[in-house]
Design an enzyme around this catalytic site. Structure first.
Site, mmCIF file in Angstrom:
data_model
loop_
_atom_site.group_PDB
_atom_site.id
_atom_site.type_symbol
_atom_site.label_atom_id
_atom_site.label_comp_id
_atom_site.label_asym_id
_atom_site.label_seq_id
_atom_site.Cartn_x
_atom_site.Cartn_y
_atom_site.Cartn_z
ATOM 1 N N PRO A 1 0.851 -1.172 0.109
ATOM 2 C CA PRO A 1 0.150 -0.135 0.006
ATOM 3 C C PRO A 1 0.711 1.137 0.194
ATOM 4 O O PRO A 1 0.454 2.104 -0.611
ATOM 5 C CB PRO A 1 -0.928 -0.178 1.277
ATOM 6 N N ASP B 1 10.585 -2.835 -8.335
ATOM 7 C CA ASP B 1 11.380 -3.690 -7.176
ATOM 8 C C ASP B 1 12.286 -2.484 -6.822
ATOM 9 O O ASP B 1 12.855 -2.076 -7.208
ATOM 10 C CB ASP B 1 11.921 -5.051 -7.871
ATOM 11 N N SER B 2 12.175 -3.106 -5.391
ATOM 12 C CA SER B 2 13.106 -2.034 -4.681
ATOM 13 C C SER B 2 13.740 -2.364 -3.297
ATOM 14 O O SER B 2 13.520 -3.549 -2.953
ATOM 15 C CB SER B 2 12.377 -0.707 -4.326
ATOM 16 N N HIS C 1 14.685 7.249 -4.509
ATOM 17 C CA HIS C 1 15.085 6.401 -5.565
ATOM 18 C C HIS C 1 13.735 6.101 -6.715
ATOM 19 O O HIS C 1 13.913 6.168 -7.814
ATOM 20 C CB HIS C 1 15.641 4.902 -5.141
HETATM 21 P P1 IMP Z 1 9.649 -5.318 -2.915
HETATM 22 O O1 IMP Z 1 10.076 -4.020 -3.865
HETATM 23 O O2 IMP Z 1 8.144 -5.157 -2.876
HETATM 24 O O3 IMP Z 1 10.237 -6.531 -3.206
HETATM 25 O O4 IMP Z 1 10.159 -4.624 -1.562
HETATM 26 C C1 IMP Z 1 11.059 -3.827 -1.335
HETATM 27 C C2 IMP Z 1 11.264 -3.482 0.303
HETATM 28 O O5 IMP Z 1 12.415 -2.616 0.341
HETATM 29 C C3 IMP Z 1 10.194 -2.927 0.861
HETATM 30 O O6 IMP Z 1 9.162 -3.738 1.445
HETATM 31 C C4 IMP Z 1 10.857 -2.177 1.832
HETATM 32 O O7 IMP Z 1 11.272 -2.651 2.939
HETATM 33 C C5 IMP Z 1 12.133 -1.492 1.196
HETATM 34 N N1 IMP Z 1 11.988 -0.102 0.651
HETATM 35 C C6 IMP Z 1 11.696 0.071 -0.611
HETATM 36 N N2 IMP Z 1 11.671 1.230 -0.720
HETATM 37 C C7 IMP Z 1 11.663 1.680 0.242
HETATM 38 C C8 IMP Z 1 11.351 3.374 0.834
HETATM 39 O O8 IMP Z 1 11.320 4.147 -0.219
HETATM 40 N N3 IMP Z 1 11.527 3.396 2.182
HETATM 41 C C9 IMP Z 1 11.699 2.314 2.847
HETATM 42 N N4 IMP Z 1 11.927 1.312 2.411
HETATM 43 C C10 IMP Z 1 11.886 0.967 1.104
#
Ligand code: IMP
Length: 211
Positions: free
Chosen positions: A16, A74-75, A195
């Site tokens: 979310p 993806d991050s 990012h």
């Molecule tokens: P995914 O991209 O859904 O695999 O999950 C990436 C995970 O990286 C997230 O659940 C966060 O834990 C972390 N993450 C990615 N972007 C951010 C951000 O902008 N702030 C804080 N945590 C982040």
């Protein structure tokens, strides 16, 4: 040839926090965003070795299932002193209950084990890989990062995930202490710090009609 996004776009995330950020970023471009959750789409397994391939896996699965262009990101956070961990496993480190207080404590514990106490030993960056996939298999992909250092204890209650531990370079407040506009708002409203905001600017250049 780059392809522009028009009309409806599926946002292939079940997070979310990320969904809200993306809707905010897309709204000025007149894109009607529908979430994968609203369409009842499942979540594919993220089997890629890097952010870029995981974003593509999610976008392609949603585009095929919805028969619409689909966007995925993806991050994660890459901690230099931990050899890049948690990296693509950033979400998994929080476990099934999505406990980021515990995930941040785990990072801190490992940093201490390695004697990483000064800012120069506590550098990290967030990465955002974005992908738009079309049902005919066309792909557009971009990637960007936000550099900073990790502080302890965590500061601030805004944002999500690892935000309270992340102090972006050149700033005195963590992402957890910044408003969403400061963190990911684009100029002239915000600084385009995050990012995701930076990756989004790149994607907008190639895929969106100018605002
Ligand atoms: P995914 O991209 O859904 O695999 O999950 C990436 C995970 O990286 C997230 O659940 C966060 O834990 C972390 N993450 C990615 N972007 C951010 C951000 O902008 N702030 C804080 N945590 C982040």
């Amino acid at each position: 040839m780059h392809r522009r996004i028009t009309g409806k776009l599926v946002i292939a995330t079940h997070n979310p926090g990320k969904l809200a950020e993306m809707k905010e970023l897309l709204a000025p471009h007149g894109i009607e965003a529908v979430s994968a959750g609203e369409l009842g789409l499942g979540e594919p397994e993220e089997t890629g070795n890097d952010f870029r391939s995981n974003a593509a896996i999610k976008a392609i699965a949603a585009a095929q299932a919805a028969k619409l262009p689909a966007f995925a990101d993806d991050s994660g956070i890459v901690v230099d002193a931990l050899d890049g961990a948690p990296g693509i496993y950033s979400a998994r480190w929080a476990g099934p209950t999505k406990d980021f207080t515990a995930a941040m404590a785990q990072i801190e514990r490992l940093l201490r084990e390695r004697g990483a106490r000064t800012p120069d030993r506590r550098t990290a960056h967030f990465v955002s890989a974005l992908c738009v996939a079309w049902p005919d298999d066309h792909l557009e992909q971009v990637e960007a990062r936000a550099d900073g250092t990790l502080v302890w204890p965590p500061r601030g209650t805004a944002g999500f995930g690892y935000d309270p531990m992340f102090l972006p370079d050149g700033h005195t407040r963590t992402f957890g202490e910044m408003t969403s506009i400061e963190k990911h708002g684009l100029p002239p409203l915000g600084l385009g710090l995050s990012h995701r905001a930076r990756a989004f600017v790149k994607l907008a250049e190639i895929c969106l009609e100018p605002r």
